[in-house]
Design a protein around this motif. Structure first.
Motif, PDB file in Angstrom:
ATOM      1  N   LEU A  45      -2.589 -26.315 -41.596  1.00 20.09           N
ATOM      2  CA  LEU A  45      -0.998 -27.305 -41.722  1.00 20.09           C
ATOM      3  C   LEU A  45      -0.505 -27.883 -40.322  1.00 20.09           C
ATOM      4  CD1 LEU A  45       1.850 -27.872 -43.646  1.00 20.09           C
ATOM      5  CD2 LEU A  45       2.705 -25.352 -41.921  1.00 20.09           C
ATOM      6  N   ARG A  79      -2.693 -31.363 -40.251  1.00 19.82           N
ATOM      7  CA  ARG A  79      -1.825 -32.657 -41.138  1.00 19.82           C
ATOM      8  C   ARG A  79      -0.399 -32.964 -40.075  1.00 19.82           C
ATOM      9  NH1 ARG A  79       2.914 -33.047 -44.342  1.00 19.82           N
ATOM     10  NH2 ARG A  79       1.743 -34.890 -45.750  1.00 19.82           N
ATOM     11  N   ILE A  82      -5.290 -36.665 -44.434  1.00 21.59           N
ATOM     12  CA  ILE A  82      -3.887 -36.207 -44.643  1.00 21.59           C
ATOM     13  C   ILE A  82      -4.321 -35.375 -45.688  1.00 21.59           C
ATOM     14  CG2 ILE A  82      -1.574 -36.310 -45.352  1.00 21.59           C
ATOM     15  CD1 ILE A  82      -1.473 -38.598 -42.825  1.00 21.59           C
ATOM     16  N   GLU A  86      -4.323 -31.720 -47.347  1.00 21.96           N
ATOM     17  CA  GLU A  86      -3.662 -30.730 -48.870  1.00 21.96           C
ATOM     18  C   GLU A  86      -4.408 -30.242 -49.184  1.00 21.96           C
ATOM     19  OE1 GLU A  86      -1.233 -34.259 -49.808  1.00 21.96           O
ATOM     20  OE2 GLU A  86       0.171 -34.197 -47.752  1.00 21.96           O
ATOM     21  N   ASP A  87      -5.940 -31.124 -49.713  1.00 27.73           N
ATOM     22  CA  ASP A  87      -6.477 -29.857 -50.727  1.00 27.73           C
ATOM     23  C   ASP A  87      -7.068 -28.964 -50.527  1.00 27.73           C
ATOM     24  OD1 ASP A  87      -8.255 -30.466 -53.131  1.00 27.73           O
ATOM     25  OD2 ASP A  87     -10.073 -30.220 -52.142  1.00 27.73           O
ATOM     26  N   ASP A 119      -4.303 -26.661 -50.302  1.00 27.56           N
ATOM     27  CA  ASP A 119      -3.978 -26.438 -51.781  1.00 27.56           C
ATOM     28  C   ASP A 119      -5.324 -24.899 -52.458  1.00 27.56           C
ATOM     29  OD1 ASP A 119      -1.501 -27.959 -52.522  1.00 27.56           O
ATOM     30  OD2 ASP A 119      -3.085 -29.451 -53.186  1.00 27.56           O
ATOM     31  N   PRO A 179       6.079 -28.285 -51.650  1.00 29.58           N
ATOM     32  CA  PRO A 179       4.395 -28.119 -50.884  1.00 29.58           C
ATOM     33  C   PRO A 179       4.681 -27.742 -49.734  1.00 29.58           C
ATOM     34  CG  PRO A 179       4.061 -29.995 -52.840  1.00 29.58           C
ATOM     35  CD  PRO A 179       5.264 -29.558 -52.540  1.00 29.58           C
ATOM     36  N   GLN A 180       5.230 -28.814 -49.299  1.00 38.25           N
ATOM     37  CA  GLN A 180       4.830 -29.130 -47.760  1.00 38.25           C
ATOM     38  C   GLN A 180       6.140 -27.823 -46.873  1.00 38.25           C
ATOM     39  OE1 GLN A 180       2.719 -30.346 -46.024  1.00 38.25           O
ATOM     40  NE2 GLN A 180       1.847 -31.170 -47.883  1.00 38.25           N
ATOM     41  N   ARG A 205       5.156 -24.551 -48.155  1.00 39.09           N
ATOM     42  CA  ARG A 205       4.103 -24.053 -46.562  1.00 39.09           C
ATOM     43  C   ARG A 205       4.219 -23.714 -45.653  1.00 39.09           C
ATOM     44  NH1 ARG A 205       0.486 -29.042 -48.620  1.00 39.09           N
ATOM     45  NH2 ARG A 205      -0.663 -28.590 -50.617  1.00 39.09           N
TER      46      ARG A 205
END
Length: 324
Positions: free
Chosen positions: A131, A134, A173, A177-178, A181, A205-206, A209
């Motif tokens: 995280l 990212r 990025i 993210e994948d 997930d 999602p962000q 997280r």
């Protein structure tokens, strides 16, 4: 509130060294900030059986030592560096050396109440690393887009180079993210909490997280306590006849920023949140102040839902009528 700790050790951290001070025994020792030095620190600390081992936050440099101590069941705590420095000034300790700082941290641990957070799981540490990486790449991407805009009248080769870098950053990025997930899907606890959080309008999602990684206490604290942790609790600023507006202070900045973004989305898509925001504006509240209040409502709702681990029910919830 004063603590009742009888034995506290302060550890001042730098890139290369760890300076420890045991206040009750009046012992000081320096260790290397590497695996061998950290092992020596653990061995030195154990016989002293401290109630607390106080570190100040120094970015990445204290993490290995704190993790090693927690793994051995020793009560290591990381405190805010600004608070520790303000404490030193308050007790008149203006000199600053590594040894002095370690002694100040030990004194701080005796006076100020602190809480030991449990050792984080391997999955949580990996999740946080992904995280945070990212977030770094997103900042780089924004910078490169600004560079692209500024270079529109410049060399075609420069424009092509920036475009390639933007494409590369977007791909990186997406890959992160994948991976996040997949990590959420593979962990039952993360998956259940993520589903509940994303059922709240404004939390995507962000934001979900960020809350999972940077606010693990969510669902375990009171509404006032969780708001304070996130830096969304209003504090009074009154003196004599002066009644100044309440304001937020401190807390975890990454959580606060994410919830503010969630509030912006909720005001757009949730009728009741939009009405709550409009009512605050009608009472003369500034836009930022009103959005902070919305962010706090979202946080309190998330805290309540995760406490019971029950899914969001729009028709019975007083915060939002429907999800977007």
């Amino acid at each position: 509130m004063s603590s009742t700790f009888r034995s506290v050790i302060g550890v001042d951290v730098s890139k290369d060294s760890l300076d420890a001070h045991a206040r009750s025994a009046n012992l000081s020792k320096r260790f290397a900030n590497d695996p061998a030095g950290i092992a020596e620190l653990v061995a030195w600390v154990k016989p002293l059986a401290p109630d607390r081992i106080i570190f100040e936050s120094t970015g990445p440099y204290q993490k290995a030592a704190v993790g090693a101590l927690l793994a051995e069941g020793l009560p290591a705590v990381v405190v805010n560096a600004r608070q520790a420095r303000d404490f030193a000034k308050a007790i008149g300790q203006l000199a600053k050396t590594d040894k002095i700082d370690a002694a100040v941290l030990a004194h701080f641990g005796e006076v100020v109440q602190t809480t030991v957070r449990p050792l984080e799981s391997k999955e949580t540490l990996e999740f946080r690393a992904l995280l945070d990486r990212r977030a770094q790449l997103v900042r780089m991407l924004a910078t490169e887009k600004n560079h692209l805009h500024a270079a529109q009248q410049g060399s075609a080769k420069v424009l092509k180079n920036i475009d390639r870098h933007i494409d590369y950053l977007k791909a990186q990025i997406a890959d992160l993210e994948d991976r996040m997930d997949r990590l959420v899907e593979s962990c039952e606890t993360f998956r259940a909490k993520d589903e509940i959080l994303q059922s709240i309008t404004g939390i995507g999602p962000q934001v979900s997280r960020t809350l999972l990684v940077h606010l693990p206490e969510l669902g375990q604290r009171t509404r006032q306590g969780i708001a304070a942790l996130a830096g969304l609790a209003p504090y009074a600023d009154d003196s004599g006849l002066k009644n100044a507006p309440r304001h937020i202070r401190g807390g975890r900045s990454k959580v606060r920023v994410s919830l503010y973004q969630a509030a912006v989305s909720a005001v757009r898509h949730c009728p009741r949140m939009r009405g709550f925001y409009a009512s605050l504006k009608a009472r003369g509240k500034a836009s930022t102040c009103a959005l902070v209040a919305v962010a706090r409502k979202i946080l309190v709702l998330a805290n309540a839902l995760l406490r019971t681990m029950k899914p969001y029910k729009p028709l019975t919830n007083s915060v939002c009528e429907k999800n977007a």
